[in-house]
Design a protein around this motif. Structure first.
Motif, PDB file in Angstrom:
ATOM      1  N   VAL A  49       0.674  -1.199  -0.099  1.00 26.20           N
ATOM      2  CA  VAL A  49      -0.366  -0.095  -0.069  1.00 26.20           C
ATOM      3  C   VAL A  49       1.000   1.116  -0.479  1.00 26.20           C
ATOM      4  O   VAL A  49       0.829   2.248  -0.795  1.00 26.20           O
ATOM      5  N   PHE A  50       2.071   1.361   0.716  1.00 31.94           N
ATOM      6  CA  PHE A  50       2.671   2.591   0.603  1.00 31.94           C
ATOM      7  C   PHE A  50       3.412   2.541  -0.705  1.00 31.94           C
ATOM      8  O   PHE A  50       3.538   3.652  -1.005  1.00 31.94           O
ATOM      9  N   ALA A  51       3.813   1.658  -1.190  1.00 27.31           N
ATOM     10  CA  ALA A  51       4.687   1.527  -2.523  1.00 27.31           C
ATOM     11  C   ALA A  51       3.433   2.149  -3.221  1.00 27.31           C
ATOM     12  O   ALA A  51       4.624   2.694  -4.630  1.00 27.31           O
ATOM     13  N   TYR A  53       1.556   4.254  -3.826  1.00 27.91           N
ATOM     14  CA  TYR A  53       1.849   5.989  -3.926  1.00 27.91           C
ATOM     15  C   TYR A  53       2.866   6.105  -4.653  1.00 27.91           C
ATOM     16  O   TYR A  53       3.166   7.360  -5.020  1.00 27.91           O
ATOM     17  N   ALA A  54       4.653   5.337  -4.394  1.00 26.04           N
ATOM     18  CA  ALA A  54       4.883   6.158  -5.374  1.00 26.04           C
ATOM     19  C   ALA A  54       5.095   5.600  -6.867  1.00 26.04           C
ATOM     20  O   ALA A  54       5.379   6.508  -7.503  1.00 26.04           O
ATOM     21  N   VAL A  55       4.321   4.125  -6.911  1.00 24.02           N
ATOM     22  CA  VAL A  55       4.520   4.156  -8.658  1.00 24.02           C
ATOM     23  C   VAL A  55       3.319   5.455  -9.232  1.00 24.02           C
ATOM     24  O   VAL A  55       3.403   6.095 -10.137  1.00 24.02           O
ATOM     25  N   GLY A  56       2.341   6.110  -8.149  1.00 27.48           N
ATOM     26  CA  GLY A  56       1.526   6.783  -8.930  1.00 27.48           C
ATOM     27  C   GLY A  56       2.093   8.101  -8.870  1.00 27.48           C
ATOM     28  O   GLY A  56       1.899   8.913  -9.750  1.00 27.48           O
ATOM     29  N   SER A  87      -8.066  12.031  -2.033  1.00 27.48           N
ATOM     30  CA  SER A  87      -7.760  10.635  -1.738  1.00 27.48           C
ATOM     31  C   SER A  87      -7.932  10.570  -0.477  1.00 27.48           C
ATOM     32  O   SER A  87      -8.062   9.556   0.218  1.00 27.48           O
ATOM     33  N   ALA A  88      -8.150  11.788   0.401  1.00 23.75           N
ATOM     34  CA  ALA A  88      -8.913  11.593   1.388  1.00 23.75           C
ATOM     35  C   ALA A  88      -9.776  11.384   1.590  1.00 23.75           C
ATOM     36  O   ALA A  88     -10.661  10.224   2.559  1.00 23.75           O
ATOM     37  N   VAL A  89     -11.145  11.866   0.145  1.00 26.32           N
ATOM     38  CA  VAL A  89     -12.406  10.832   0.507  1.00 26.32           C
ATOM     39  C   VAL A  89     -12.128   9.441   0.832  1.00 26.32           C
ATOM     40  O   VAL A  89     -13.154   8.431   1.461  1.00 26.32           O
ATOM     41  N   CYS A  90     -11.217   8.766   0.105  1.00 27.96           N
ATOM     42  CA  CYS A  90     -11.109   7.091  -0.416  1.00 27.96           C
ATOM     43  C   CYS A  90     -10.652   6.513   1.102  1.00 27.96           C
ATOM     44  O   CYS A  90     -11.471   5.919   1.681  1.00 27.96           O
ATOM     45  N   PHE A  91      -9.648   7.338   2.343  1.00 24.14           N
ATOM     46  CA  PHE A  91      -9.672   6.878   3.029  1.00 24.14           C
ATOM     47  C   PHE A  91     -10.700   6.887   4.023  1.00 24.14           C
ATOM     48  O   PHE A  91     -11.447   6.044   4.974  1.00 24.14           O
ATOM     49  N   LEU A  92     -11.629   7.715   4.542  1.00 24.37           N
ATOM     50  CA  LEU A  92     -12.706   8.127   4.556  1.00 24.37           C
ATOM     51  C   LEU A  92     -13.715   7.471   4.150  1.00 24.37           C
ATOM     52  O   LEU A  92     -14.610   7.179   5.713  1.00 24.37           O
ATOM     53  N   GLY A  98      -8.529  -2.687  -0.549  1.00 24.72           N
ATOM     54  CA  GLY A  98      -8.642  -1.707  -2.250  1.00 24.72           C
ATOM     55  C   GLY A  98      -8.873  -0.050  -1.633  1.00 24.72           C
ATOM     56  O   GLY A  98      -8.689   0.087  -2.745  1.00 24.72           O
ATOM     57  N   TRP A  99      -9.877   0.266  -0.964  1.00 24.78           N
ATOM     58  CA  TRP A  99      -9.720   1.404  -0.816  1.00 24.78           C
ATOM     59  C   TRP A  99      -8.795   2.232   0.006  1.00 24.78           C
ATOM     60  O   TRP A  99      -8.137   2.902  -0.480  1.00 24.78           O
ATOM     61  N   LEU A 100      -7.483   1.202   0.239  1.00 26.04           N
ATOM     62  CA  LEU A 100      -6.327   1.927   0.801  1.00 26.04           C
ATOM     63  C   LEU A 100      -5.404   2.183  -0.592  1.00 26.04           C
ATOM     64  O   LEU A 100      -4.872   3.249  -0.444  1.00 26.04           O
ATOM     65  N   TYR A 101      -5.370   0.785  -1.122  1.00 30.85           N
ATOM     66  CA  TYR A 101      -4.541   1.290  -2.272  1.00 30.85           C
ATOM     67  C   TYR A 101      -4.861   2.704  -3.203  1.00 30.85           C
ATOM     68  O   TYR A 101      -4.302   3.428  -3.802  1.00 30.85           O
ATOM     69  N   ALA A 102      -6.455   2.460  -3.625  1.00 32.40           N
ATOM     70  CA  ALA A 102      -7.299   3.362  -4.252  1.00 32.40           C
ATOM     71  C   ALA A 102      -6.860   4.860  -3.426  1.00 32.40           C
ATOM     72  O   ALA A 102      -6.408   5.758  -4.105  1.00 32.40           O
ATOM     73  N   GLY A 103      -7.089   5.053  -1.848  1.00 33.32           N
ATOM     74  CA  GLY A 103      -6.521   6.317  -1.516  1.00 33.32           C
ATOM     75  C   GLY A 103      -4.536   6.869  -1.719  1.00 33.32           C
ATOM     76  O   GLY A 103      -4.853   7.759  -1.637  1.00 33.32           O
ATOM     77  N   ARG A 104      -4.123   5.610  -1.515  1.00 33.18           N
ATOM     78  CA  ARG A 104      -2.634   6.098  -1.791  1.00 33.18           C
ATOM     79  C   ARG A 104      -1.670   5.799  -3.848  1.00 33.18           C
ATOM     80  O   ARG A 104      -1.345   6.625  -3.969  1.00 33.18           O
TER      81      ARG A 104
END
Length: 396
Positions: A49-51, A53-56, A87-92, A98-104
């Motif tokens: 999930v962290f990584a 973000y770097a891909v994006g 991104s904030a909306v995805c985490f909310l 899957g939401w975490l991947y989308a948010g990141r």
């Protein structure tokens, strides 16, 4: 004097907007343990999930890293803020991993749009003769914003209600304020073209930048690799090995690495770009040694020391790298060249983090961390030796 003060105000305000965007990218850091409890996933998923973000970030930098040179800085930054809000909306709304991947991923898009464009924007808004100070504002806004994210989320998660929701609600408010501020700032690109003119470019550098770019990018890669692994793994290490369950403490420890980076950046003005790059690598090596000791002896004091020393080394190396590359790049390729530097830097965040995540299962968190440290120690030593043989010469 009053004119310079007004110009600097715009520069600082643009830096504040930059910091708000970057804070959103590290906001989930102290919350991953809560998500693990809620959704039941492994440490490998945390690093994945962290990584993402770097891909994006890297994808945006490669595809539209030059967009703000074409359409202007403000339009690109406004789109970046839209991605930050999404991104904030995805985490909310998160009801699964899957939401975490989308948010990141969306967070990576926002950071990818901001890194090159906002860095160039902050530096261009500064008055004539203020390049050194503006470079510090840009890099401190970037790295300082990254540090504020886990600190804010950790404090809110530990001492306020709704730990998985309130941090992102607060960030949404900050993003809305940032949009208002950005709309009141001046545009710095004079010859703008329509968005249809933006074309993905093959990775490449102007000839005059290449000699400077190689050692600068090497230093940036190592520094971001250390911050990336520290950010993704240290909260789990604190909780599992040191029984530190206070999320505010976890967020503070991560934040210390970024704040120490800001202090290292501030020192570059006195040390000089040519010396800050190899010195930054040496200090990074010392930070890696301290982190190895923290993992081996399981001592919180050594974790804090490694954050401070490693962060300072990253700051020295990164501001030196950015100053050297910015000074060597032509005006019409400014954001594009800076974006390429960030592509390499964010490669340092993603690849080692995934490697550590893959090793956690077979050899444990401490073993994976020590393997990472060994690899990075070899790389940083090689980079320091290279930079000492071929010093970078550029004004700060």
């Amino acid at each position: 004097m009053d004119g310079d003060r007004r110009v600097w105000r715009q520069c600082f305000l643009s830096g504040a907007v930059f910091a708000v965007c970057m804070a959103g990218t590290t906001l989930p850091t102290p919350l991953y343990s809560l998500y693990q409890e809620k959704f039941g996933f492994s440490e490998l998923v945390v690093t994945a999930v962290f990584a993402v973000y770097a891909v994006g970030v890297i994808g945006v930098l490669l595809l539209v890293g030059n967009a703000s040179d074409v359409v202007g800085r403000r339009p690109v930054l406004l789109v970046g803020l839209v991605f930050a809000a999404a991104s904030a909306v995805c985490f909310l709304c998160a009801t699964g991993v899957g939401w975490l991947y989308a948010g990141r991923l969306l967070s990576g898009f926002s950071a990818g749009l901001f890194t090159g464009a906002a860095t160039a924007y902050v530096m261009e808004l500064a008055p004539h003769g203020g390049t050194s100070r503006a470079t510090f504002v840009a890099t401190a806004s970037n790295i300082g914003g990254l540090g504020c994210g886990p600190l804010l989320a950790g404090v809110l998660a530990q001492y306020a209600a709704w730990p998985l929701y309130l941090p992102f609600a607060v960030h949404l408010v900050l993003v809305a304020v940032s949009v208002v501020v950005l709309l009141r700032l001046a545009e710095t690109v004079r010859e703008r073209r329509p968005p249809s003119s933006v074309r993905p470019r093959r990775p490449g550098l102007p000839p005059q930048v290449r000699a400077v770019f190689a050692p600068a990018a090497t230093a940036a890669f190592v520094g971001f690799a250390l911050l990336g692994v520290f950010t993704s793994v240290s909260p789990a290490f604190l909780a599992q090995s040191l029984d530190v369950d206070n999320r505010a403490v976890s967020g503070l420890v991560v934040a210390l690495a970024f704040f120490a980076s800001c202090a290292g950046q501030l020192a570059v003005g006195r040390i000089g770009v040519g010396r800050s790059l190899p010195l930054g690598c040496v200090v990074l090596l010392a930070g890696l040694v301290l982190l190895a000791g923290a993992l081996w002896w399981e001592l919180l004091a050594l974790v804090v020391a490694s954050a401070l020393v490693g962060g300072a080394g990253q700051g020295l190396a990164f501001r030196g790298a950015l100053s050297a590359v910015a000074a060597a790049s032509p005006a019409d390729r400014h954001a594009a060249v800076i974006s390429m530097l960030f592509v390499v830097a964010y490669g340092g965040i993603s690849v080692p983090v995934i490697g550590v995540g893959l090793l956690v299962g077979p050899i444990g968190l401490e073993g994976a961390g020590l393997a990472f440290i060994a690899c990075m120690a070899v790389l940083v030593s090689t980079a320091a030796a290279y930079l000492l043989r071929r010093p970078v010469r550029a004004s700060t």
